[in-house]
Design an enzyme around this catalytic site. Structure first.
Site, PDB file in Angstrom:
ATOM      1  N   PHE A  45       7.457  -9.560   2.329  1.00 14.35           N
ATOM      2  CA  PHE A  45       7.499  -8.322   3.109  1.00 14.35           C
ATOM      3  C   PHE A  45       6.165  -7.592   3.141  1.00 14.35           C
ATOM      4  O   PHE A  45       5.910  -6.791   4.040  1.00 14.35           O
ATOM      5  CB  PHE A  45       8.595  -7.401   2.561  1.00 14.35           C
ATOM      6  CG  PHE A  45       8.227  -6.617   1.329  1.00 14.35           C
ATOM      7  CD1 PHE A  45       7.945  -5.263   1.408  1.00 14.35           C
ATOM      8  CD2 PHE A  45       8.181  -7.226   0.082  1.00 14.35           C
ATOM      9  CE1 PHE A  45       7.621  -4.533   0.279  1.00 14.35           C
ATOM     10  CE2 PHE A  45       7.864  -6.509  -1.047  1.00 14.35           C
ATOM     11  CZ  PHE A  45       7.577  -5.156  -0.959  1.00 14.35           C
ATOM     12  N   LYS A  46       5.288  -7.879   2.188  1.00 15.54           N
ATOM     13  CA  LYS A  46       3.992  -7.203   2.162  1.00 15.54           C
ATOM     14  C   LYS A  46       3.149  -7.530   3.396  1.00 15.54           C
ATOM     15  O   LYS A  46       2.204  -6.808   3.721  1.00 15.54           O
ATOM     16  CB  LYS A  46       3.220  -7.596   0.903  1.00 15.54           C
ATOM     17  CG  LYS A  46       3.950  -7.310  -0.412  1.00 15.54           C
ATOM     18  CD  LYS A  46       4.087  -5.838  -0.680  1.00 15.54           C
ATOM     19  CE  LYS A  46       4.878  -5.554  -1.944  1.00 15.54           C
ATOM     20  NZ  LYS A  46       4.196  -5.898  -3.180  1.00 15.54           N
ATOM     21  N   ASP A  47       3.478  -8.624   4.082  1.00 15.87           N
ATOM     22  CA  ASP A  47       2.684  -9.027   5.242  1.00 15.87           C
ATOM     23  C   ASP A  47       2.698  -7.979   6.348  1.00 15.87           C
ATOM     24  O   ASP A  47       1.685  -7.775   7.025  1.00 15.87           O
ATOM     25  CB  ASP A  47       3.198 -10.354   5.810  1.00 15.87           C
ATOM     26  CG  ASP A  47       2.794 -11.547   4.966  1.00 15.87           C
ATOM     27  OD1 ASP A  47       1.663 -11.558   4.455  1.00 15.87           O
ATOM     28  OD2 ASP A  47       3.617 -12.467   4.812  1.00 15.87           O
TER      29      ASP A  47
END
Length: 487
Positions: A135-137
């Site tokens: 999800f950090k992308d």
């Protein structure tokens, strides 16, 4: 101790303030800094000069139909939100480029919001369709072009330092590798990230990236980063900042998917159950609700590292050494973004916020007054999930829904299932990483290995570059100085 419950300011009053300020969006610090920064300033500073975290001077009121935008194109929703929060000081082109990159990282292969309904009142939001399968992308793909635009405006260079428990570092390396304006330093705890997470960081060859392995845990890495941000000596080589979720720009990139997921579910103010480490993702959901989005209650699901849950549930915030779990990205005992929640729940009492966190940083202990604890629970609740429950939930998800989920997702799903037994409300559990990033634990739960995407297969056998250091702030300082001189 800090007291007084938080009461939401009247939204009409906020709108009037916005109009009087010409819709100019500024940011202040949680510990008393009141010389407003634009978004560009907050982005490049990372931490506020008072040692606290940046928050909006006032939360903006959308001048567009937020629910309609949430149900529409994800890129356009992101553009509108970025503009609402003052990102347009960097220019319309930067906003559009950032929105396009985060859109590409968010949508699934069919170009749709990756929301899967698994039970009558339970959905799973898959946030792992980006380049590093986590999800950090979304936020990192957004913040990279915005940082480049801010630096180009100023004609400056920037050293970015970030602490990672796994996914942040991988996403940052992928987003910033090769940047002309940015030198990136990533601190990770040696031996305490998954092998895939490590490979995603250490196999990228770029002269502007330094991977540092620390003989400690994530909280040690995070403490080093905060110390480095205040070191004047490092600023002789240009600006210094962070891309951890302490940076408001990082956090802002996570707000759109709460709004899009709620719209896609068709539910009225669904509860979001968020696997939680540094509390940035959960606070992004809080922001989505604050500006009037169709976002219901926020529930933070933590693993055995339960300092956040204990603080919210008992009023006693205690820092203990982090223990290793399968959900390694959540092995955090001093979540930085908890400070933002304390600030907001206390009615924005900067002096009290500063006192509480100064005491916590000095002693590892802080007590929260009962009225503030009540205010916290009205905003966010929290629960802890054990390793056995995590493993059992991975098995349950496959047996009941034919879905293979990662340990972090399992923590959120386990918490959602527990809460769903007591209340018939719509819930969205966040799935924050692809299961193949944690093959050993998933295999032990299912009896077979998760399917490995090609992006992960390509990592094995590649050359790794890691600069190991002891758990010492002086060693961290020397490593960063040497890198700055070389770069």
């Amino acid at each position: 101790m800090l007291g007084r419950a938080f009461t939401d300011k009247d939204r009409l009053k906020q709108a009037i303030v916005q109009r009087e300020n010409g819709n100019k969006m500024n940011y202040i610090g949680t510990r008393g800094f009141r010389e407003p920064r634009t978004f560009a300033g907050a982005l490049l500073d990372g931490l506020a000069p008072d040692g606290g975290l940046y928050v909006p001077e006032t939360y903006p009121v959308p001048d567009f139909d937020l629910n309609a935008a949430s149900a529409g194109d994800y890129g356009l929703l992101t553009e509108k939100l970025l503009t609402l929060f003052g990102v347009d000081v960097l220019g319309a082109d930067a906003v559009q480029k950032a929105a396009a990159r985060t859109r590409a990282a968010f949508l699934n292969s069919a170009g749709q919001t990756p929301l899967v309904q698994v039970e009558d009142n339970l959905w799973i939001l898959e946030l792992w369709h980006g380049p590093t399968l986590a999800f950090k992308d979304m936020a990192m793909q957004m913040i990279a072009p915005l940082t480049d635009a801010a630096l180009a405006q100023r004609g400056e260079k920037l050293t970015l330092v970030t602490a990672t428990s796994g996914d942040t570092g991988a996403a940052a390396v992928r987003a910033f590798a090769g940047s002309e304006h940015v030198r990136l330093v990533v601190f990770h705890p040696l031996g305490r990230v998954s092998p895939v997470q490590r490979l995603q960081m250490t196999t990228v060859e770029a002269d502007n990236v330094l991977n540092i392995g620390v003989e400690g845990d994530f909280d040690d890495c995070q403490r080093m980063v905060k110390r480095l941000l205040g070191e004047e000596e490092l600023k002789q080589y240009g600006l210094i900042s962070s891309v951890n979720s302490i940076n408001w720009g990082r956090l802002l990139g996570q707000v759109p998917y709460y709004l899009a997921a709620a719209a896609a579910s068709g539910a009225d103010h669904p509860e979001f159950v968020v696997p939680t480490g540094n509390f940035g993702d959960a606070f992004a959901g809080w922001v989505g609700r604050k500006i009037g989005g169709n976002v219901g209650h926020i529930h933070a699901a933590v693993n055995s590292n339960d300092a956040l849950a204990q603080a919210i549930n008992t009023g006693h915030y205690v820092r203990r050494p982090a223990v290793e779990t399968a959900s390694v990205s959540m092995d955090v005992q001093a979540p930085s973004n908890f400070e933002r929640l304390i600030f907001e729940a206390s009615g924005r009492q900067a002096e009290g916020t500063k006192g509480l966190f100064d005491n916590f940083n000095a002693t590892g202990n802080a007590f929260i007054a009962p009225d503030l604890q009540d205010a916290l629970n009205a905003q966010v609740t929290a629960s802890s999930i054990s390793e056995d429950e995590t493993k059992a939930t991975i098995a349950y998800a496959y047996k009941q829904w034919n879905r293979v989920i990662c340990p972090h997702t399992a923590v959120a799903v386990a918490a959602a299932l527990k809460r769903g037994k007591d209340q018939a409300i719509p819930q969205i559990a966040l799935s924050t990483a692809h299961a193949a990033k944690f093959p050993a634990f998933v295999t032990s739960a299912l009896g077979f290995a998760p399917e490995v995407p090609e992006a992960i297969q390509k990592l094995h056998g590649q050359k790794e570059t890691i600069h190991p250091i002891r758990n010492d702030e002086f060693a961290a300082m020397e490593a960063v100085k040497a890198f700055q001189r070389r770069a």
